[in-house]
Write an enzyme that holds these catalytic residues in place. Sequence first.
Site, PDB file in Angstrom:
ATOM      1  CB  CYS A 181      41.429  46.453  39.342  1.00  0.00           C
ATOM      2  SG  CYS A 181      42.990  45.774  38.748  1.00  0.00           S
TER       3      CYS A 181
ATOM      4  CE  LYS B 137      47.855  40.734  37.605  1.00  0.00           C
ATOM      5  NZ  LYS B 137      48.509  39.415  37.481  1.00  0.00           N
TER       6      LYS B 137
ATOM      7  CG  HIS C  30      44.358  43.949  48.705  1.00  0.00           C
ATOM      8  ND1 HIS C  30      45.299  42.974  48.420  1.00  0.00           N
ATOM      9  CD2 HIS C  30      44.208  44.667  47.561  1.00  0.00           C
ATOM     10  CE1 HIS C  30      45.686  43.095  47.162  1.00  0.00           C
ATOM     11  NE2 HIS C  30      45.044  44.112  46.626  1.00  0.00           N
TER      12      HIS C  30
END
Length: 323
Positions: free
Chosen positions: A111, A142, A181
């Site tokens: 992502c 991240k 998810h």
Amino acid sequence: MQKIFVAGHRGMVGGAILRNLQARKDTGEDITLITRTHAELDLTSQAAVAEFMQAEKPDVVILAAAKVGGIHANNTYPAEFIYQNLMMECNVIHQAFAAGVKKLLQLGSSCIYPKHAEQPMTEAALLTGTLEPTNEPYAIAKIAGIKLCESYNRQYGVDYRSVMPTNLYGPGDNFHPENSHVLPALIRRFHEAAQNGTEEVVIWGSGKPMREFLHVDDMAEASLFVLDLDKGIYDANTEPMLSHINVGTGTDITILDLAKLVAKVTGYEGKISNDPSKPDGTMKKLMDVSRLEKMGWKARVGLEEGVAETYQWFLENQDNFRR
């Protein structure tokens, strides 16, 4: 003897990495594995992480700890996603350096790439466009982790590496009905629908987005493969300011076809329909894994085989799987 600290060993990925390392130890490798539960070590606490690193002095750190979730969780808890992930990365990476750790592997996520990145996404796509809004806070955290590793490498000459996996699934996954998810969520929903005789299962969005899925055991193998690479080989296949490596299968599937596959594996024979009022997220997210393949690693577990294995694990752990 090599001391290896696996942060996040109770998570799906950290658990798979720990199993892999334990197998190495069982076959004679001279390694000591260090783990801490969240109750024993809060990775968002700078003081606690500093004290731990100075006391243990690991030789290698694997940062697999993260706050993760699907679209619903990312939309509902954006503050927790950016804060907790930033704090864990900052604390673990900096305090590892302060304790003299020369080698570290950080696990990220696909992502990090722009919403409209050219497909398949190469490592060079990082920071070339705007992010997908539904998971932007997590993605920014991240990206910060990647840049932390790059910056410590540049300034201090340490060997901190980052791997960016595609969507992961497998034993140990989170099957929460709202905060999981897409793949584990589908497994649980179709299982319950099959058990209850539900005539119709409605999946979020149009069903047209395409996603790539990597079995967690493949991810564990890839992570340790990258960690073990000789620095000369690793550096020859990366760029000075582009030190993260994509990990995936190089193939994808539509969400609707994924739902049909899960229905087949779970034995659900009812109707599958879509709810277009729900968000699709990015329409296509396929990783370019040519760099890792050139280094010598390729995924082994096929999607149907992996989903069947994951469903079996789900059946065996319904009473105690992670919620």
